[in-house]
Design an enzyme around this catalytic site. Structure first.
Site, PDB file in Angstrom:
ATOM      1  N   GLY A  66      -3.673  -4.758  -5.030  1.00 40.25           N
ATOM      2  CA  GLY A  66      -4.629  -3.683  -5.229  1.00 40.25           C
ATOM      3  C   GLY A  66      -3.922  -2.372  -5.464  1.00 40.25           C
ATOM      4  O   GLY A  66      -3.565  -1.674  -4.521  1.00 40.25           O
ATOM      5  N   HIS A  67      -3.650  -2.043  -6.713  1.00 42.30           N
ATOM      6  CA  HIS A  67      -2.987  -0.795  -7.057  1.00 42.30           C
ATOM      7  C   HIS A  67      -4.044   0.242  -7.424  1.00 42.30           C
ATOM      8  O   HIS A  67      -4.712   0.130  -8.446  1.00 42.30           O
ATOM      9  CB  HIS A  67      -2.002  -0.999  -8.215  1.00 42.30           C
ATOM     10  CG  HIS A  67      -0.804  -1.806  -7.831  1.00 42.30           C
ATOM     11  ND1 HIS A  67       0.142  -2.223  -8.742  1.00 42.30           N
ATOM     12  CD2 HIS A  67      -0.395  -2.265  -6.633  1.00 42.30           C
ATOM     13  CE1 HIS A  67       1.082  -2.909  -8.112  1.00 42.30           C
ATOM     14  NE2 HIS A  67       0.771  -2.947  -6.836  1.00 42.30           N
ATOM     15  N   GLN A 114       2.312  -6.452  -3.662  1.00 38.77           N
ATOM     16  CA  GLN A 114       2.680  -6.590  -2.264  1.00 38.77           C
ATOM     17  C   GLN A 114       3.981  -5.807  -1.994  1.00 38.77           C
ATOM     18  O   GLN A 114       4.193  -4.782  -2.611  1.00 38.77           O
ATOM     19  CB  GLN A 114       2.767  -8.052  -1.826  1.00 38.77           C
ATOM     20  CG  GLN A 114       1.425  -8.756  -1.754  1.00 38.77           C
ATOM     21  CD  GLN A 114       0.944  -9.265  -3.091  1.00 38.77           C
ATOM     22  OE1 GLN A 114       1.690  -9.835  -3.872  1.00 38.77           O
ATOM     23  NE2 GLN A 114      -0.310  -9.057  -3.370  1.00 38.77           N
ATOM     24  N   LYS A 155       2.539   2.220  -5.199  1.00 38.57           N
ATOM     25  CA  LYS A 155       3.251   1.746  -6.385  1.00 38.57           C
ATOM     26  C   LYS A 155       2.476   2.033  -7.654  1.00 38.57           C
ATOM     27  O   LYS A 155       3.050   2.443  -8.666  1.00 38.57           O
ATOM     28  CB  LYS A 155       3.521   0.242  -6.261  1.00 38.57           C
ATOM     29  CG  LYS A 155       4.423  -0.143  -5.101  1.00 38.57           C
ATOM     30  CD  LYS A 155       4.634  -1.645  -5.021  1.00 38.57           C
ATOM     31  CE  LYS A 155       3.396  -2.399  -4.602  1.00 38.57           C
ATOM     32  NZ  LYS A 155       2.960  -2.093  -3.226  1.00 38.57           N
ATOM     33  N   ASP A 188       0.817  -1.228   0.000  1.00 36.03           N
ATOM     34  CA  ASP A 188       0.000   0.000   0.000  1.00 36.03           C
ATOM     35  C   ASP A 188       0.845   1.269   0.000  1.00 36.03           C
ATOM     36  O   ASP A 188       0.407   2.312   0.481  1.00 36.03           O
ATOM     37  CB  ASP A 188      -0.956   0.024   1.212  1.00 36.03           C
ATOM     38  CG  ASP A 188      -1.721  -1.267   1.372  1.00 36.03           C
ATOM     39  OD1 ASP A 188      -2.357  -1.684   0.386  1.00 36.03           O
ATOM     40  OD2 ASP A 188      -1.687  -1.863   2.465  1.00 36.03           O
TER      41      ASP A 188
END
Length: 422
Positions: free
Chosen positions: A38-39, A223, A14, A11
């Site tokens: 989750g980007h 991640q 990125k 988080d």
């Protein structure tokens, strides 16, 4: 090949950084993880979370590649593509997404097995996203899984049904409440037909040919380093390699071809799920940072744990990845605080001190260095020379300790709110 990696527990921002720089590359390539990523990206005042799709998808001339080291959930992938097309009707994902034939499939029962293990007291609960990622990777290692290339074989349907029926029978024996097998089977095979619309190929050959032609590749990690299966805070880690070395193995590219390694870190720390977190804040300030920084999981919505910047863990992540530039995000979230803290080292139970550490426990005591806080309006800031002195001092301290430059500084949620520092 350049690489973008998270240096904390995920988080870090990125996706936004990749979205910003991907226009300078010919290919953006995911090398690990699956739909547990989750980007989050903001474009034109709207926000979208990309799970499997690489973050360069909004650049028309950029090819987006899902590499061999990933695990692909066809059902989740189909939903993500359809959601992307609603978000931006101009995008034509079938033309600029390439998928490795050697990437492993996440089966519907993998997700059910994930839920079963998280909720069963016989297993260690680690707080996974319950997307079946660990189950897919474990079956990969056991050599019991199916790969993307298998969807084109004559016996794929029978092999897939065998796996689904076997897993379903085992789960039913454990008294788990299950959706109808026929329902999840149909949804899976419908998604497989959708997947066949995309270019599935030997991506390691494709990428190495591209490098030989002088094309630029940006490897995108999901991640983060402290969640690496080998080097992270085990067992509270992800199921794949999240490091620079993982980019090489996950894409099939030689380490000799690595260029810049961008490491992304927040000006503070967050963590989702269980695991040691030495600098965690349990007071009102921790909640204030959570709310101001919108620290809720982009994939799950779970509130993130918040704490001060952990320098020993950050030094460790920089070391094992060979980071060449630091990208610091969310400096704006700490604006307005009278003082901010950085954990400079740990004091352990036996009295020893650690200044570089990848091994953490609940008994690790952080020693904090307090620095003068900053108060600035970042709204119209265009150049790093406009930064307040206190923030410049904060950045200089990090550069001296990490022995790498801060190449970029994020001062807001938008893709344009990133200052190039050098």
């Amino acid at each position: 090949m350049d690489i973008v990696l998270g240096l904390q527990w995920g988080d870090e921002g990125k996706g936004k950084f990749i979205d910003l720089i991907s226009e300078y590359y010919d290919i953006t390539a995911r090398f690990n993880g699956g739909s547990n990523a989750g980007h989050s990206i903001e474009r034109n005042g709207k926000r979208i979370t990309l799970k499997m799709i690489p973050s360069g998808i909004f650049m028309k001339e950029v090819q987006n590649l899902i590499g061999t080291g990933t695990v692909l959930d066809p059902v989740s992938f189909k939903k993500e593509i359809l959601n992307l097309q609603i978000f931006d009707g101009i995008i034509q994902p079938e033309q600029n997404i390439i998928i490795s034939r050697k990437a492993h499939l996440v089966m519907p029962t993998h997700k059910l097995l994930d839920v079963f293990m998280e909720e069963n007291p016989d297993y260690t609960t680690i707080g996974t996203t319950k997307n079946g990622i660990a189950q897919a990777y474990s079956n990969k290692i056991l050599r019991q899984n199916l790969r993307v290339g298998d969807i084109y074989t004559q016996d794929f349907e029978s092999r897939a049904k065998h796996i689904l029926q076997r897993d379903y029978k085992m789960l039913a024996a454990g008294d788990m409440v299950l959706p109808p097998l026929e329902e999840i089977t149909k949804e899976f095979f419908d998604a497989i037909e959708f997947l066949k619309k995309f270019n599935c190929t030997e991506t390691e050959i494709y990428l190495n040919h591209a490098l030989a032609e002088g094309k630029k590749i940006l490897a995108e990690g999901s991640q983060a380093a402290m969640l690496d299966i080998d080097h992270g805070t085990y067992p509270y880690v992800t199921s794949s390699s999240t490091t620079a070395a993982g980019a090489c193995s996950g894409l099939g590219i030689s380490p000799k071809k690595m260029g810049e390694i961008y490491g992304i870190a927040k000006a503070y720390c967050t963590r989702v799920g269980n695991g040691a977190f030495p600098t965690e804040l349990f007071d009102e300030l921790g909640e204030e940072i959570r709310i101001k920084g919108n620290e809720f999981g982009s994939n799950t919505g779970r509130p993130r744990r918040t704490g001060w910047l952990d320098l020993p863990a950050l030094k460790y992540a920089v070391m094992i990845n060979g980071v060449t530039q630091l990208v610091l995000t969310k400096a704006d979230v700490l604006s307005g605080l009278e003082s901010v803290a950085i954990c400079t080292h740990y004091e352990l139970e036996d009295g020893t001190v650690e200044t570089v550490s990848g091994t953490l426990s609940d008994n690790t005591r952080p020693v904090l260095k307090w620095m003068q806080g900053w108060n600035a309006d970042f709204t119209n800031m265009k150049d790093h020379s406009e930064l307040p002195k206190e923030l410049k001092d904060f950045l200089s301290f990090l550069e001296a300790e990490l022995k790498i430059p801060v190449g970029y500084l994020s001062i807001g949620p938008g893709r344009e709110e990133i200052l190039k520092m050098k």
